[in-house]
Design an enzyme around this catalytic site. Structure first.
Site, mmCIF file in Angstrom:
data_model
loop_
_atom_site.group_PDB
_atom_site.id
_atom_site.type_symbol
_atom_site.label_atom_id
_atom_site.label_comp_id
_atom_site.label_asym_id
_atom_site.label_seq_id
_atom_site.Cartn_x
_atom_site.Cartn_y
_atom_site.Cartn_z
ATOM 1 N N ASP A 26 6.061 3.649 -4.970
ATOM 2 C CA ASP A 26 6.779 2.275 -4.508
ATOM 3 C C ASP A 26 7.232 2.574 -3.241
ATOM 4 O O ASP A 26 7.623 3.800 -3.103
ATOM 5 C CB ASP A 26 7.790 1.817 -5.572
ATOM 6 C CG ASP A 26 8.502 0.490 -5.012
ATOM 7 O OD1 ASP A 26 7.760 -0.343 -4.556
ATOM 8 O OD2 ASP A 26 9.544 0.440 -4.904
ATOM 9 N N ASP A 28 10.003 0.467 -0.950
ATOM 10 C CA ASP A 28 11.451 0.374 -0.865
ATOM 11 C C ASP A 28 12.447 0.890 -2.024
ATOM 12 O O ASP A 28 12.069 0.710 -3.255
ATOM 13 C CB ASP A 28 11.920 -1.390 -0.835
ATOM 14 C CG ASP A 28 12.013 -1.830 0.560
ATOM 15 O OD1 ASP A 28 12.959 -1.240 1.050
ATOM 16 O OD2 ASP A 28 11.403 -2.532 0.949
HETATM 17 MG MG MG Z 1 11.306 -0.669 -4.949
#
Ligand code: MG
Length: 342
Positions: A26, A28
């Site tokens: 992932d 962010d």
């Molecule tokens: Mg995230």
């Protein structure tokens, strides 16, 4: 999918970068936050990659194209090609392409990432409900998305045109606070029409399928900061996961996690890819990890010992998840977490 309920983090004798062939990362809260690299991310990913681990980046954000995301990562010092970025725009475009005729028009409520992904699947992005769309595709559009575009979506959806959403994350973190995400925008159309979209993004299967198809991963490890997208998506796909604490999840949320939100491993940050993981073992009435022992009391979690904070957290996870079984642990872990500085 039937799998046994996880009641403690697992150990690994090998570094995770050696035990898994591909990291599905992932972005962010894992690799960057507000545009800047998270501490230890750049060096850790360089070492993991040089040790032979394939790195791929999996984002629910449909606004930016894989090219733009790869450019941003490369600028941060993480050399990345567009082919190593998988977005929910790509996942929803594939989902749409399986349900409409080749070359069909799709009304876009979103940004450039969504338009590029639709064209990649041979679909024609259009702007108006009067353009005779065969589907409506809704993804995060950023601040420029106008109210009028929501109206176009509602006109088409209310006529019965199939409606698809890239993802339903309600919020999106920004440098200035919490902004409404695509999930909030989807609610606007849902409230106005009473219809339900088909959704592609994490934690749902279309996103996981897109990721596996594009990376060819044989033994992937999902790496994320969010329990209800990254970790649940890994659970739904039957894939192991590493939770890092550099994003939105804190210790208390982890201890309260129901089975589908419990990661295989937990570590402070991406340095966790480069090491093995300690075993958590039954000890007395509770569980031990490193120098710590955690037990479930009548109304709270107890922790004794000393050592690495993350080992204490792993022991607490075992005590909390075992006490909760298939539910969510309601025991108070605040004092034990405070001792760990978590
Ligand atoms: Mg995230």
């Amino acid at each position: 999918m039937s799998q046994s309920v996880r009641t403690r983090p697992e150990g690994s004798g090998q570094a995770l970068s050696a035990a898994y062939d591909t990291a599905l990362l992932d972005l962010d809260g894992v690799v960057y936050a507000g545009g800047d690299a998270i501490a230890h991310a750049v060096e850790s990913l360089a070492i993991a990659r040089s040790s032979g681990m394939h790195l791929a980046y999996v984002t629910n954000n449909a606004l930016r194209t894989p090219d733009a995301v790869a450019g941003h990562l490369t600028e941060l010092g993480i050399p990345t090609g567009a082919g190593d970025v998988i977005t929910s725009a790509q996942a929803v475009a594939r989902l749409i392409s399986e349900q409409v005729p080749q070359g069909a028009r799709v009304l876009v409520v979103g940004g450039e990432g969504l338009r590029v992904a639709l064209r990649e699947r041979g679909l024609e992005p259009v702007e108006s409900a009067d353009d005779d769309p065969a589907a409506v595709a809704q993804g995060y559009g950023g601040p420029e998305l106008t109210w009028g575009r929501f109206a176009e979506a509602c006109y088409a959806v209310a006529r019965g045109v199939p409606w698809f959403a890239s993802n339903t994350d309600l919020t999106i973190p920004s440098g200035r606070g919490i902004a409404p995400g695509n999930g909030a925008a989807v609610e606007v159309v849902r409230i106005a029409t009473g219809a339900e979209p088909q959704v592609a993004g994490k934690p749902l299967p279309p996103m996981h399928r897109e990721t596996i198809l594009r990376t060819g991963a044989g033994r992937p490890l999902v790496v994320g900061d969010r329990l209800d997208t990254d970790i649940e998506g890994a659970f739904n796909g039957g894939v192991d996961s590493l939770l890092v604490l550099t994003g939105v999840t804190d210790g208390a949320q982890l201890l309260a996690a129901p089975p589908e939100h419990r990661p295989t491993y937990v570590d402070a940050d991406l340095r966790g890819l480069l090491t093995g993981q300690p075993d958590v073992t039954p000890k007395g009435d509770g569980f031990g990890c490193g120098g710590w022992t955690a037990t479930a009391g009548a109304d709270r979690l107890e922790l004794v010992g000393e050592g690495e904070a993350l080992d204490g957290l792993r022991a607490l996870c075992a005590a909390a998840w075992t006490a909760a079984g298939e539910g969510s642990c309601e025991l108070d872990g605040g004092k034990a977490l405070a001792r760990l500085g978590l």
